[in-house]
Write an enzyme that holds these catalytic residues in place. Sequence first.
Site, short mmCIF file in Angstrom:
data_model
loop_
_atom_site.label_atom_id
_atom_site.label_comp_id
_atom_site.label_asym_id
_atom_site.label_seq_id
_atom_site.Cartn_x
_atom_site.Cartn_y
_atom_site.Cartn_z
N ASP A 58 -17.08 4.52 0.41
CA ASP A 58 -16.94 3.19 0.78
C ASP A 58 -15.85 2.60 -0.46
OD1 ASP A 58 -18.29 2.71 3.40
OD2 ASP A 58 -19.68 3.60 2.11
N LYS A 104 0.55 2.92 -3.30
CA LYS A 104 -0.53 3.51 -3.81
C LYS A 104 -0.79 5.17 -3.92
CE LYS A 104 -3.58 -0.03 -2.18
NZ LYS A 104 -4.52 -0.57 -3.23
N SER A 118 -3.78 -12.42 -16.71
CA SER A 118 -2.22 -12.45 -16.62
C SER A 118 -1.42 -11.73 -17.59
CB SER A 118 -1.55 -13.68 -16.26
OG SER A 118 -1.75 -14.74 -17.35
N CYS A 146 0.59 -1.03 0.23
CA CYS A 146 0.04 -0.17 -0.07
C CYS A 146 0.80 1.40 -0.14
CB CYS A 146 -0.83 -0.10 0.97
SG CYS A 146 -2.55 -0.90 0.82
#
Length: 710
Positions: A418, A402, A510, A399
Site C-alpha cells: 500500500d 515516475k 521550498s 506521473c
Amino acid sequence: MRDGSVPLVRELVLVGGGHAHALVLKRWGMRPVPGVRVTLVNPGPSAPYTGMLPGHVAGHYPREALEIDLVRLARFAGARLVLGAVDLIDPVARRVSVPGRAPLAYDLLSIDIGITSEMGDLPGFAEHGVAAKPLGAFADRWAAFCEGEGPARIAVIGGGIAGVELSMAMAERMRGLGRAAEVCVIDRGAVLGGHPARGRLIAAMEGYGITRIEGAAPLRVGASAVHLEGGRVVEADLVVGAAGAVPHGWLADCGMEMRDGYMVVDDQLRSVSHPEIYGAGDCVYLSHAPRPKAGVFAVRAAPVLAWNLRADLVGAQRRRFAPQRDFLKLVSLGGKSALAEKAGFVVAGPAMWRWKDRIDARFMEGLRDLPAMTGPRAPDGAAKGVASEMAGPAPCGGCGAKLGAGALTGVLGGRPGDDAAVLEVGGARQVISTDHLRGFAEDPALVARVAAIHALGDIWAMGARPQAALASVILPRMAARMQGAWLDEVMAAAGAVFAAEGVAVVGGHSSMGSEVTIGFTVTGLLERDPVTLAGARPGDALILTKGIGTGVVLAGEMRMLATGAEVAAAWTRMGQAQGGAAAVLAPVAHAMTDVTGFGLAGHLGNICAASGVGAEVDLAEVPVLAGALRLSGLGVRSTLWAQNRAALGERVAVPEGALGDLVFDPQTAGGLLAAVPEERAEAAVAALIGAGFDAAQIGVVTEGQRIVFS
C-alpha cells in the site's frame, strides 16, 4: 518547455486570446526572450476566429475550423495558459485578478479581450436568449437548436452587419436541414442604416424571406417570444443578441484612462495613463487614429504589439502603429456567396465567397502551421548513450515522470505494498503518505492543485479522513522579488484543495531547482479498519471513478497533437477531488487503490497480487478521457508506458489496439479503483455519478491470478 538554465526575471501577462495575442504568441515561440515568463489568461482553451462564424452557422465549416487552439499556441511559445475570466486589473500593484486563484503579478501587461454582445440590461435575455459573442455558449446553443425538428422561429436582436450576416446564415442552415424557418431581425433604428451596400444586403435577406422589424426596441425576452415597444410580440424559439457589441464592463473599473468603456492607447499601443499596459483589438480606442471596430485592425496591430513588448523587455526602440484608413469588408450572404465593399465600391457573388474563404483559411493555417519544436542536443564530448537517451519526445511530467515498477522491485521486495502507512499513535490510527509531481504544465498553480489531489489519493484509498499536510515546493531559478508571488499561487491553489477536505497545512519546505516540482506529505485519521490492497474477493465488482488517459493526453499536449479542448478536459478531471468518491466506496469496499503511475492494469494487478485473485475487465465499460483514444491510436505514449507494459509480463491479457494500450497509461491524480460486493455495486455507481464522477462498473474479481481485459 522553458529553458530551465536561464533565471526568470520578468513577468509578461497577456489578458485575452484575441487575434493579436494569438499572433504575438506565434512570434514569441519563434523568437522568445530568455528570462521572461509569458502568461496567457483566457476563459477557455480556444478563441474563435469571428470572420468564419457566419460560415459555421450556415453549416459550411465545422466548429473546430474557426477555433484558435490556445493550448497548442501556448505550448509552442513556452507560455503558461491560465483558464479563467479576468475580473479586475490593479495597475498600481500590477496584479491581475482571476476568480478562484491568487492574483497574477506582472511587469508588463497586454489586453486583447475583444467586445461582447451580451445584453445584460434587457430583462429576460440572460435566461432565454444567447449572445452571438462569446462563441462558446452561442455555438453550443446553435448546435442543439439544429438538432431539433419542425418549423424554426428565430429572432435576431440587432440590425447591423453582424445581425444581418447571422440571420442569413441561420436561414441557410435551416434550409439545408429541410426545416421551414421564420427569421426576423429586430432593430430600434433602421436595419443596416447608412451602410453603403444596404440595398444589396436587404435584397439578399428578402431572398431568404427574412422579416425586418425596424424602429422597435425590445422590452424583454420571454421563454418563447420577444416583447417590443408598442405591444408587439415576436414569437421565437431562439433569440440571438447581436446588437452593437459593447466593451466588457470590468475593464472600466481598472483605473486606466478610458473612452466610452474602451482603453485609450497611444500610437505605440500603450495605455496613455499606464505605459506598462498595452492593448490591441476591439477593446481599445486608438487615440492617434480612431477607427471602427474590426478584426483587421487587431491582425495588423499584432506585429507592432509583439515588437513593442519585446522592446520594453530588452530595452530596444518601440515602433508606431499606423492603421490603414479603409479596409476591405467581406460579408457572407448565407450560402456560398459574399459581398465585398471598399470605399463605397460593391461586388457580390460566389467569387467573393471563395476569396473570403481563402483569406480566412490562410489566417487560420498560419496559426496551425507552427514550426517543428526541436529538443536539446547532446553536448560535444558526451558519453556514449547520451544522444540516444535525449532523442525522441521530451520526458513527461506528472506521473509519466515516475520510476517504473521494475525500478521499484528491489525496494518493495518483489511484492506490492500500500502506498500509505498505518501508524498507531496514542491509541489512534493514523495514515501517512507522501507524493510529488514533476510539472506537467507551465502553470504552477494548476500543478499544485493536481499535486494536492494526487497526494490525498492514498489517504482516500485507505478510507481515512484527511488530516494534515506538509508541502515540498521546488521552483525554477528566478529573481528574488518574484519568488513570493509564485509561492503564493502554489499555496493558494493547494490550500483551496486541502481546506475543502478539512486538512490543515502545517508547514513545508521550498527550494529552487531546474523546474517546478510540487509534493505533499499528508496524514489521515482512520475511524474504521483501513481499506487495503489485500481484501478483494471473487465475485466482487470492480468500480472505477475517473476516466483513464491523462498520460497520453499530457504527452500529446507536449507534442502539440492534443487539442486544447482535450487538454482542458484532462486538467479538469485531474483537478477533481475524490473525497466524495471515497465517502461512497470506503464503507463497502473490500479493497481499494488510486490509479496513478502504474496505470489501470498495474494498479489492478497490485490488488490482485495482494488479494490472491484475478480479474476480468470489459474494456467497453472503462471510462476514457476525451481525445485519449484518438491520441493512443496515433501512437502517442507517455514516458512510463513501456515500463508499465513490461512490468506485468504474462500476468495480463490485453487485446491489441488503441483502447487496450490505454490500460498501461500512467494516470496523474487518477480515479479510485475499488472491489465492492456485487450487490452493492449498482447503488455505489449511481451515487458516484450523482456526485459528478465518471464512474462505472468495469469488471469483476475472479478466481486465480489471471487478469483479462476484453
